[in-house]
Design an enzyme around this catalytic site. Structure first.
Site, PDB file in Angstrom:
ATOM      1  N   HIS A 138       1.963  -1.304  -2.263  1.00  0.00           N
ATOM      2  CA  HIS A 138       2.516  -1.882  -3.539  1.00  0.00           C
ATOM      3  C   HIS A 138       3.941  -1.155  -3.841  1.00  0.00           C
ATOM      4  O   HIS A 138       5.037  -1.718  -4.038  1.00  0.00           O
ATOM      5  CB  HIS A 138       1.750  -2.196  -4.740  1.00  0.00           C
ATOM      6  CG  HIS A 138       2.593  -2.430  -6.032  1.00  0.00           C
ATOM      7  ND1 HIS A 138       2.562  -3.911  -6.339  1.00  0.00           N
ATOM      8  CD2 HIS A 138       3.163  -1.970  -6.959  1.00  0.00           C
ATOM      9  CE1 HIS A 138       3.425  -4.111  -7.554  1.00  0.00           C
ATOM     10  NE2 HIS A 138       3.826  -2.892  -7.789  1.00  0.00           N
ATOM     11  N   GLU A 139       3.908   0.110  -3.880  1.00  0.00           N
ATOM     12  CA  GLU A 139       5.052   0.961  -4.347  1.00  0.00           C
ATOM     13  C   GLU A 139       5.938   0.930  -3.152  1.00  0.00           C
ATOM     14  O   GLU A 139       7.163   0.738  -3.442  1.00  0.00           O
ATOM     15  CB  GLU A 139       4.684   2.437  -4.592  1.00  0.00           C
ATOM     16  CG  GLU A 139       3.956   2.518  -5.869  1.00  0.00           C
ATOM     17  CD  GLU A 139       4.675   1.907  -7.237  1.00  0.00           C
ATOM     18  OE1 GLU A 139       5.783   2.140  -7.494  1.00  0.00           O
ATOM     19  OE2 GLU A 139       3.895   1.389  -8.038  1.00  0.00           O
ATOM     20  N   GLU A 193       7.615  -7.383  -9.428  1.00  0.00           N
ATOM     21  CA  GLU A 193       5.921  -7.044  -9.292  1.00  0.00           C
ATOM     22  C   GLU A 193       5.524  -7.900  -8.339  1.00  0.00           C
ATOM     23  O   GLU A 193       4.677  -7.529  -7.424  1.00  0.00           O
ATOM     24  CB  GLU A 193       5.414  -7.314 -10.631  1.00  0.00           C
ATOM     25  CG  GLU A 193       5.635  -6.081 -11.431  1.00  0.00           C
ATOM     26  CD  GLU A 193       5.600  -4.585 -10.749  1.00  0.00           C
ATOM     27  OE1 GLU A 193       4.566  -4.261 -10.086  1.00  0.00           O
ATOM     28  OE2 GLU A 193       6.371  -3.978 -10.988  1.00  0.00           O
ATOM     29  N   HIS A 202       8.086  -2.259  -3.402  1.00  0.00           N
ATOM     30  CA  HIS A 202       9.405  -2.068  -4.159  1.00  0.00           C
ATOM     31  C   HIS A 202      10.446  -1.603  -3.239  1.00  0.00           C
ATOM     32  O   HIS A 202      11.762  -1.980  -3.641  1.00  0.00           O
ATOM     33  CB  HIS A 202       8.915  -1.176  -5.439  1.00  0.00           C
ATOM     34  CG  HIS A 202       8.372  -2.022  -6.645  1.00  0.00           C
ATOM     35  ND1 HIS A 202       8.726  -3.044  -7.006  1.00  0.00           N
ATOM     36  CD2 HIS A 202       7.238  -1.444  -7.181  1.00  0.00           C
ATOM     37  CE1 HIS A 202       7.766  -3.387  -8.009  1.00  0.00           C
ATOM     38  NE2 HIS A 202       6.828  -2.568  -8.059  1.00  0.00           N
TER      39      HIS A 202
END
Ligand code: ZN
Length: 422
Positions: free
Chosen positions: A147-148, A202, A151
């Site tokens: 997920h990071e 997100e 980003h």
């Protein structure tokens, strides 16, 4: 992530440059998101963003290193690096340019903090609290890190910096109270309006993360389970930084749950042959010679994110559920025409499905895309276009607006059906 606040207010640099320069800079500042295609603000060149991140990363880790709280537990470090190596290997398949990023991961020994991050340029860290407090499995750690990384791949850090700069500029322009400044303020506020909220970022990171992790051989079901665990843990004592920047709402978990079955085939494929997965970060900090990678192995076409709607379209199960999306269709009318004329079938289908406008013209475009891609379902889509064209509610040529984009319906749909008839 709110770490980018540490950067200096760059708006000042722009104010000093004069308003003509500023105007040009703002107008030229929209670029297309390398992962999702969404238009995003980008006022700084990527290498500047990465250079800033690298110094912010050093500053972030230095106090922990001083107290011997960096990579203190060898077992944990090995575990995390094993996981991120596999994720980075996949990230590079989507964005080959990131092979030149200074990827690095470190474990911060802080059992009270549940957090992790990946800065632009691939500088990652995970706090030991995330592993210990919620007893995260390898699959769950992979989901957080992916997920990071999502980003970073989607340039969210750079986007945030740009928004910060722009709001700084906006304030200055309004305060300046002259015609040129007002014009800039108008443009700036328009751009701000177009920006997604952090919830949008997100969702993008969730979407990218679950796919990266699946391709790296990590169970997609761990994505919703991870957020559930964090929600549960948030009732207990301690700091929960990740949850404070990543609200784990029910709707977020619902969206993740819906993605899980679409990710299963990728996961199964990767899990079946783990040995063949490349190991990118073997030396953790990699010395990269620009250009050397490309010569070593001919670069295959970069992967693009899986699109469940497009896959359903290819199976003949396209859905166009929206009856009152005329405005949304109108806004993309010219783009759709250009994709159709340019025979950009895959993206034509994607855009039509994204709008979901239940009209003859949408089905016609899906028919054309399917025909262009050589899919047998083309006739079925053309047939629906011809059918809907007979009712004024579902025909693109209305009393007030013509959304037919120059396509003569139902005639052209019928011609296509005749052409495709066996
Ligand atoms: Zn996030």
């Amino acid at each position: 992530m709110t770490r980018w606040r540490a950067f200096p207010p760059l708006g000042r640099v722009f104010r000093a440059g004069g308003s003509a320069f500023l105007l040009g800079a703002v107008l030229a500042a929209c670029s297309s998101n390398p992962m999702t295609g969404r238009s995003q603000l980008s006022l700084l060149p990527e290498n500047t963003v990465i250079a800033r991140s690298v110094s912010a990363y050093k500053a972030e880790l230095a106090p922990y290193a001083k107290k011997n709280r960096l990579n203190a537990q060898a077992v944990q470090v090995e575990r995390v690096r094993g996981i991120t190596n596999r994720l980075v290997a996949q990230a590079v398949r989507y964005r080959p340019d990131t092979a030149n990023w200074p990827w690095e991961v470190n474990v911060i020994d802080d059992p009270k903090t549940i957090n992790a991050f990946c800065m632009p340029g691939g500088k990652m860290a995970i706090y030991s609290g995330l592993m210990e407090k919620i007893q995260a499995t390898d699959d769950e750690i992979a989901q957080v890190m992916a997920h990071e990384i999502g980003h970073a791949l989607a340039n969210h850090g750079s986007e945030k910096m740009s928004v910060g700069m722009l709001s700084d500029v906006l304030v200055a322009a309004v305060a300046g109270n002259n015609a040129g400044a007002r014009q800039i303020a108008d443009i700036a506020s328009l751009l701000l309006w177009q920006l997604p909220n952090s919830r949008g970022a997100e969702t993008e990171a969730d979407r990218i993360g679950i796919e990266l992790a699946a391709r790296a051989g990590f169970d997609p079901a761990a994505a919703p389970s991870l957020w559930r665990k964090m929600m549960k843990a948030s009732g207990e004592e301690g700091r929960f930084d990740l949850l404070s920047t990543h609200p784990a709402s029910e709707s977020r978990m619902e969206t993740l749950n819906e993605l899980v079955p679409h990710m299963r085939p990728l996961y199964a494929e990767a899990a079946a042959q783990p040995a063949s997965l490349p190991n990118r970060l073997a030396a953790n900090v990699r010395d990269v010679t620009p250009g050397a990678e490309a010569e070593a192995a001919p670069a295959p076409r970069p992967l693009s994110l899986l699109n469940p709607a497009v896959q359903a379209f290819k199976r003949g199960e396209a859905l166009l559920p929206c009856e009152d999306c005329g405005m949304a269709f109108y806004r993309r009318k010219d783009k759709l025409r250009a994709y159709h004329e340019g025979r950009a079938w895959e993206i034509l289908a994607r855009e039509v499905l994204e709008v979901g406008y239940a009209q003859d013209i949408s089905w016609y475009y899906l028919g054309a895309a399917a025909e262009g891609l050589g899919l047998p379902v083309a006739s079925e889509y053309y047939r629906r276009a011809a059918e809907l064209a007979r009712f004024k509610e579902t025909h693109c040529k209305g009393l007030l607006a013509d959304l037919c984009n120059g396509i003569d319906l139902p005639r052209q749909a019928e011609q296509a059906l005749a052409r495709l008839a066996p």
